[in-house]
Design a protein around this motif. Structure first.
Motif, PDB file in Angstrom:
ATOM      1  N   LYS A   1      19.464 -71.312 -10.216  1.00  8.35           N
ATOM      2  CA  LYS A   1      19.926 -72.293 -11.233  1.00  8.35           C
ATOM      3  C   LYS A   1      20.423 -71.266 -12.505  1.00  8.35           C
TER       4      LYS A   1
ATOM      5  N   ILE B   1      16.194 -79.003 -18.948  1.00  9.87           N
ATOM      6  CA  ILE B   1      17.458 -78.742 -18.003  1.00  9.87           C
ATOM      7  C   ILE B   1      16.990 -78.116 -16.609  1.00  9.87           C
ATOM      8  N   TYR B   2      16.470 -77.132 -16.561  1.00 12.47           N
ATOM      9  CA  TYR B   2      15.988 -76.580 -15.410  1.00 12.47           C
ATOM     10  C   TYR B   2      15.002 -77.365 -14.529  1.00 12.47           C
TER      11      TYR B   2
ATOM     12  N   ALA C   1      14.895 -69.319 -12.643  1.00 13.47           N
ATOM     13  CA  ALA C   1      16.405 -69.586 -12.655  1.00 13.47           C
ATOM     14  C   ALA C   1      17.031 -68.787 -11.726  1.00 13.47           C
TER      15      ALA C   1
ATOM     16  N   PHE D   1      19.926 -80.953  -8.381  1.00 10.80           N
ATOM     17  CA  PHE D   1      21.424 -80.622  -8.673  1.00 10.80           C
ATOM     18  C   PHE D   1      21.605 -79.338  -9.305  1.00 10.80           C
TER      19      PHE D   1
ATOM     20  N   ASP E   1      22.923 -70.531 -14.001  1.00 11.91           N
ATOM     21  CA  ASP E   1      24.608 -70.688 -14.195  1.00 11.91           C
ATOM     22  C   ASP E   1      24.865 -70.148 -15.583  1.00 11.91           C
TER      23      ASP E   1
ATOM     24  N   LEU F   1      14.779 -80.825 -14.768  1.00 11.49           N
ATOM     25  CA  LEU F   1      15.801 -81.726 -14.037  1.00 11.49           C
ATOM     26  C   LEU F   1      16.622 -81.294 -12.823  1.00 11.49           C
ATOM     27  N   ARG F   2      17.044 -79.923 -12.987  1.00 14.90           N
ATOM     28  CA  ARG F   2      17.763 -79.545 -11.828  1.00 14.90           C
ATOM     29  C   ARG F   2      17.027 -79.413 -10.786  1.00 14.90           C
ATOM     30  N   ILE F   3      15.723 -79.152 -10.741  1.00 11.64           N
ATOM     31  CA  ILE F   3      14.952 -78.778  -9.527  1.00 11.64           C
ATOM     32  C   ILE F   3      14.415 -80.095  -9.016  1.00 11.64           C
TER      33      ILE F   3
END
Length: 140
Positions: free
Chosen positions: A82, A131-132, A77, A140, A84, A134-136
């Motif tokens: 990522k 979540i991680y 992260a 987003f 945040d 999906l973001r990668i």
């Protein structure tokens, strides 16, 4: 989010691991000094330790199971930026579950309670990984 904010929960988890290692060592040395077993008795395995020393050992070794996935995720992260506020909040909640799990493990060792705390932490960590990912994958 600052790197310090993202790493602080990880540092607390590492601190917990070292604290449990010290407690385990004290319990083991105490058992040997009390004559509860001989050094040669434990050369081939850990099952010979008295219950309290084995409890400390189990709590310590548990820190090299689920938390490993937390360590990897934290580093990923940070590197991928990522980390945040959501990540930091979830990381703290995960570490709190590990602290509570270790506390239960080292005190009452009530398995049903320990299991509930473990499941909460495991599910939370799974959510963090989802979540991680999906973001990668969705960028987003």
């Amino acid at each position: 989010m600052t790197i310090q904010a993202a790493l602080l929960p990880l540092f607390v988890q590492v601190g917990l691991t070292f604290a449990l290692m010290i407690w385990m060592g004290r319990m083991r040395v105490g058992a040997i000094r009390a004559g509860e077993l001989q050094i040669r008795d434990m050369a081939l395995g850990e099952r010979v330790w008295p219950a309290r020393a084995q409890q400390a050992s189990n709590a310590y070794h548990n820190q090299f199971e689920l938390p490993v996935l937390f360590y990897v995720l934290t580093v990923l992260a940070i590197v991928s930026q990522k980390d945040d506020i959501l990540f930091v909040i979830l990381a703290w909640i995960f570490v709190i579950t590990r602290l509570v799990h270790a506390w239960v493990h080292c005190t009452s060792n009530r398995v049903p309670l320990r299991m509930k705390v473990f499941v909460v932490g495991a599910v939370l960590l799974m959510v963090m990984w989802i979540i991680y990912a999906l973001r990668i994958l969705l960028a987003f």
